[in-house]
Write a protein that holds these residues in place. Structure first.
Motif, PDB file in Angstrom:
ATOM      1  N   UNK A  70      42.998  99.100  60.430  1.00 51.51           N
ATOM      2  CA  UNK A  70      44.224  99.659  60.988  1.00 51.51           C
ATOM      3  C   UNK A  70      45.482  99.016  60.418  1.00 51.51           C
ATOM      4  N   UNK A  71      45.344  97.856  59.775  1.00 51.40           N
ATOM      5  CA  UNK A  71      46.510  97.183  59.203  1.00 51.40           C
ATOM      6  C   UNK A  71      46.927  97.890  57.920  1.00 51.40           C
ATOM      7  N   UNK A  72      48.222  98.126  57.720  1.00 48.03           N
ATOM      8  CA  UNK A  72      48.683  98.857  56.529  1.00 48.03           C
ATOM      9  C   UNK A  72      48.427  98.076  55.253  1.00 48.03           C
ATOM     10  N   UNK A  73      48.118  98.790  54.191  1.00 50.30           N
ATOM     11  CA  UNK A  73      47.840  98.168  52.898  1.00 50.30           C
ATOM     12  C   UNK A  73      49.093  97.541  52.301  1.00 50.30           C
ATOM     13  N   UNK A  74      50.274  97.952  52.789  1.00 52.32           N
ATOM     14  CA  UNK A  74      51.527  97.384  52.282  1.00 52.32           C
ATOM     15  C   UNK A  74      51.622  95.887  52.562  1.00 52.32           C
ATOM     16  N   UNK A  75      50.942  95.419  53.608  1.00 47.38           N
ATOM     17  CA  UNK A  75      50.948  93.975  53.889  1.00 47.38           C
ATOM     18  C   UNK A  75      50.294  93.201  52.754  1.00 47.38           C
ATOM     19  N   UNK A  76      49.192  93.715  52.229  1.00 47.85           N
ATOM     20  CA  UNK A  76      48.527  93.055  51.111  1.00 47.85           C
ATOM     21  C   UNK A  76      49.409  93.057  49.863  1.00 47.85           C
ATOM     22  N   UNK A  77      50.065  94.188  49.619  1.00 45.34           N
ATOM     23  CA  UNK A  77      50.913  94.280  48.438  1.00 45.34           C
ATOM     24  C   UNK A  77      52.108  93.335  48.537  1.00 45.34           C
ATOM     25  N   UNK A  78      52.716  93.247  49.730  1.00 48.58           N
ATOM     26  CA  UNK A  78      53.855  92.339  49.901  1.00 48.58           C
ATOM     27  C   UNK A  78      53.416  90.887  49.746  1.00 48.58           C
ATOM     28  N   UNK A  79      52.261  90.536  50.299  1.00 49.11           N
ATOM     29  CA  UNK A  79      51.764  89.167  50.162  1.00 49.11           C
ATOM     30  C   UNK A  79      51.430  88.845  48.709  1.00 49.11           C
ATOM     31  N   UNK A  80      50.894  89.837  47.987  1.00 51.33           N
ATOM     32  CA  UNK A  80      50.567  89.622  46.572  1.00 51.33           C
ATOM     33  C   UNK A  80      51.831  89.405  45.753  1.00 51.33           C
ATOM     34  N   UNK A  81      52.906  90.127  46.083  1.00 54.52           N
ATOM     35  CA  UNK A  81      54.172  89.934  45.380  1.00 54.52           C
ATOM     36  C   UNK A  81      54.762  88.557  45.648  1.00 54.52           C
ATOM     37  N   UNK A  82      54.488  88.015  46.816  1.00 51.51           N
ATOM     38  CA  UNK A  82      54.974  86.673  47.152  1.00 51.51           C
ATOM     39  C   UNK A  82      54.090  85.575  46.583  1.00 51.51           C
ATOM     40  N   UNK A  83      53.051  85.955  45.861  1.00 51.09           N
ATOM     41  CA  UNK A  83      52.197  84.959  45.226  1.00 51.09           C
ATOM     42  C   UNK A  83      51.021  84.499  46.068  1.00 51.09           C
ATOM     43  N   UNK A  84      50.706  85.182  47.160  1.00 49.83           N
ATOM     44  CA  UNK A  84      49.595  84.773  48.018  1.00 49.83           C
ATOM     45  C   UNK A  84      48.287  85.313  47.466  1.00 49.83           C
ATOM     46  N   UNK A  85      47.254  84.481  47.517  1.00 49.38           N
ATOM     47  CA  UNK A  85      45.933  84.904  47.103  1.00 49.38           C
ATOM     48  C   UNK A  85      45.205  85.603  48.225  1.00 49.38           C
TER      49      UNK A  85
END
Length: 308
Positions: free
Chosen positions: A196-211
């Motif tokens: 249910x969590x939006x995929x945009x959260x993963x993309x934003x975290x990836x842009x911030x350098x999170x693994x």
């Protein structure tokens, strides 16, 4: 010549009798009969829920009240009040009847097995929910197939496997069994929440350098706290109350959990009602405390997504 004065539309209605302002106020206020009907329904629902809650809690209050009385007092007046309260039965159940050993064994086994199954299920559910792969889809089906297996029929293989490993009459063997049994249900619930969590959260975290692990730990995990609380409660209760596996896998009396210890306790103190009620109260306290602490999270978890 006679002049005819026509009332303005702002002051009168189309029938020339009812002012529009008063009519609009009546419409804005709603139908009195309808408001009364809704209010009566709400009162009836609330009364039914309060009645149900009272009926549900009455046995617990009776158990608590009788645990603070003496057996002689209960024989004279079964529904009397504990005036003054007597705590001797608790001391007798806790020390003399070895309830402290059973209680701490159950706490250790339940907490450890629930934490084990929840930790494994969180990692598995996150991988299943956020990874699109045929391999992970197949693995998810294997995990969830455990929900359809009659686990009590696996007691013989489990017993021989634990016996070969030297873990019969060992609390760690019981923890491994409970942990494995809780993984299918926990994975099913948690994977549904992760999806249910939006995929945009993963993309934003990836842009911030999170693994991947940092995204899981810092972004997704805080958002699924209601689901984690729901899983913990729904696994804690059956493990705490389970009688079957400790009866088969535990032979040492010092390793008994509460459900098995209570059967022995009832055999020894079947005529000492006050001590019996005290023991039952001690066995119920952790469940009541758990529900009181996690009620908000449980409700949030059970009602998540209902407004969509």
């Amino acid at each position: 010549m006679t002049a005819t004065i026509t009332p303005s539309n702002a002051d009168t209605a189309s029938d020339g009798r009812t002012p529009r302002r008063g009519r609009s106020a009546a419409v804005a206020g709603g139908s009195p009969r309808r408001r009364q009907k809704v209010t009566a329904g709400g009162v009836a629902s609330s009364a039914f829920l309060w009645l149900y809650a009272a009926i549900s809690i009455a046995p617990l209050l009776l158990m608590l009240s009788n645990s603070l009385r003496t057996t002689q007092d209960m024989a004279r007046q079964p529904l009397g009040l504990p005036l003054p309260p007597n705590f001797t039965s608790y001391q007798k159940a806790w020390i003399t009847a070895s309830f402290d050993t059973y209680f701490f064994n159950s706490i250790f086994v339940t907490v450890a097995s629930v934490l084990l199954s929840t930790a494994v299920s969180l990692l598995a559910a996150y991988a299943f929910a956020r990874t699109k792969s045929k391999l992970f889809t197949t693995l998810e089906g294997v995990f969830l197939s455990g929900l359809m297996l009659p686990v009590y029929l696996a007691i013989l293989p489990l017993f021989f496997m634990l016996d070969a490993a030297g873990m019969v009459s060992n609390l760690w063997g019981l923890i491994l069994v409970y942990g494995a049994l809780g993984i299918p249900f926990s994975t099913f619930v948690l994977s549904s929440f992760f999806r249910q969590l939006p995929i945009e959260l993963d993309e934003a975290a990836r842009l911030d350098g999170a693994g991947p692990f940092s995204t899981f730990w810092r972004v997704h995990l805080p958002l699924v706290k209601p689901a984690i609380a729901t899983v913990i409660v729904f696994r804690f209760v059956p493990v705490w109350n389970d009688f079957f596996y400790p009866l088969i896998l535990i032979r040492d009396q010092n390793s008994y959990t509460l459900p098995v210890g209570i059967t022995r306790f009832f055999g020894e103190y079947q005529t000492d009602w006050a001590t019996l009620f005290a023991g039952l109260t001690l066995a119920t306290i952790p469940l009541v405390v758990l529900f009181l602490l996690a009620t908000k999270q449980i409700v949030s978890g059970l009602t998540a997504g209902m407004s969509k």
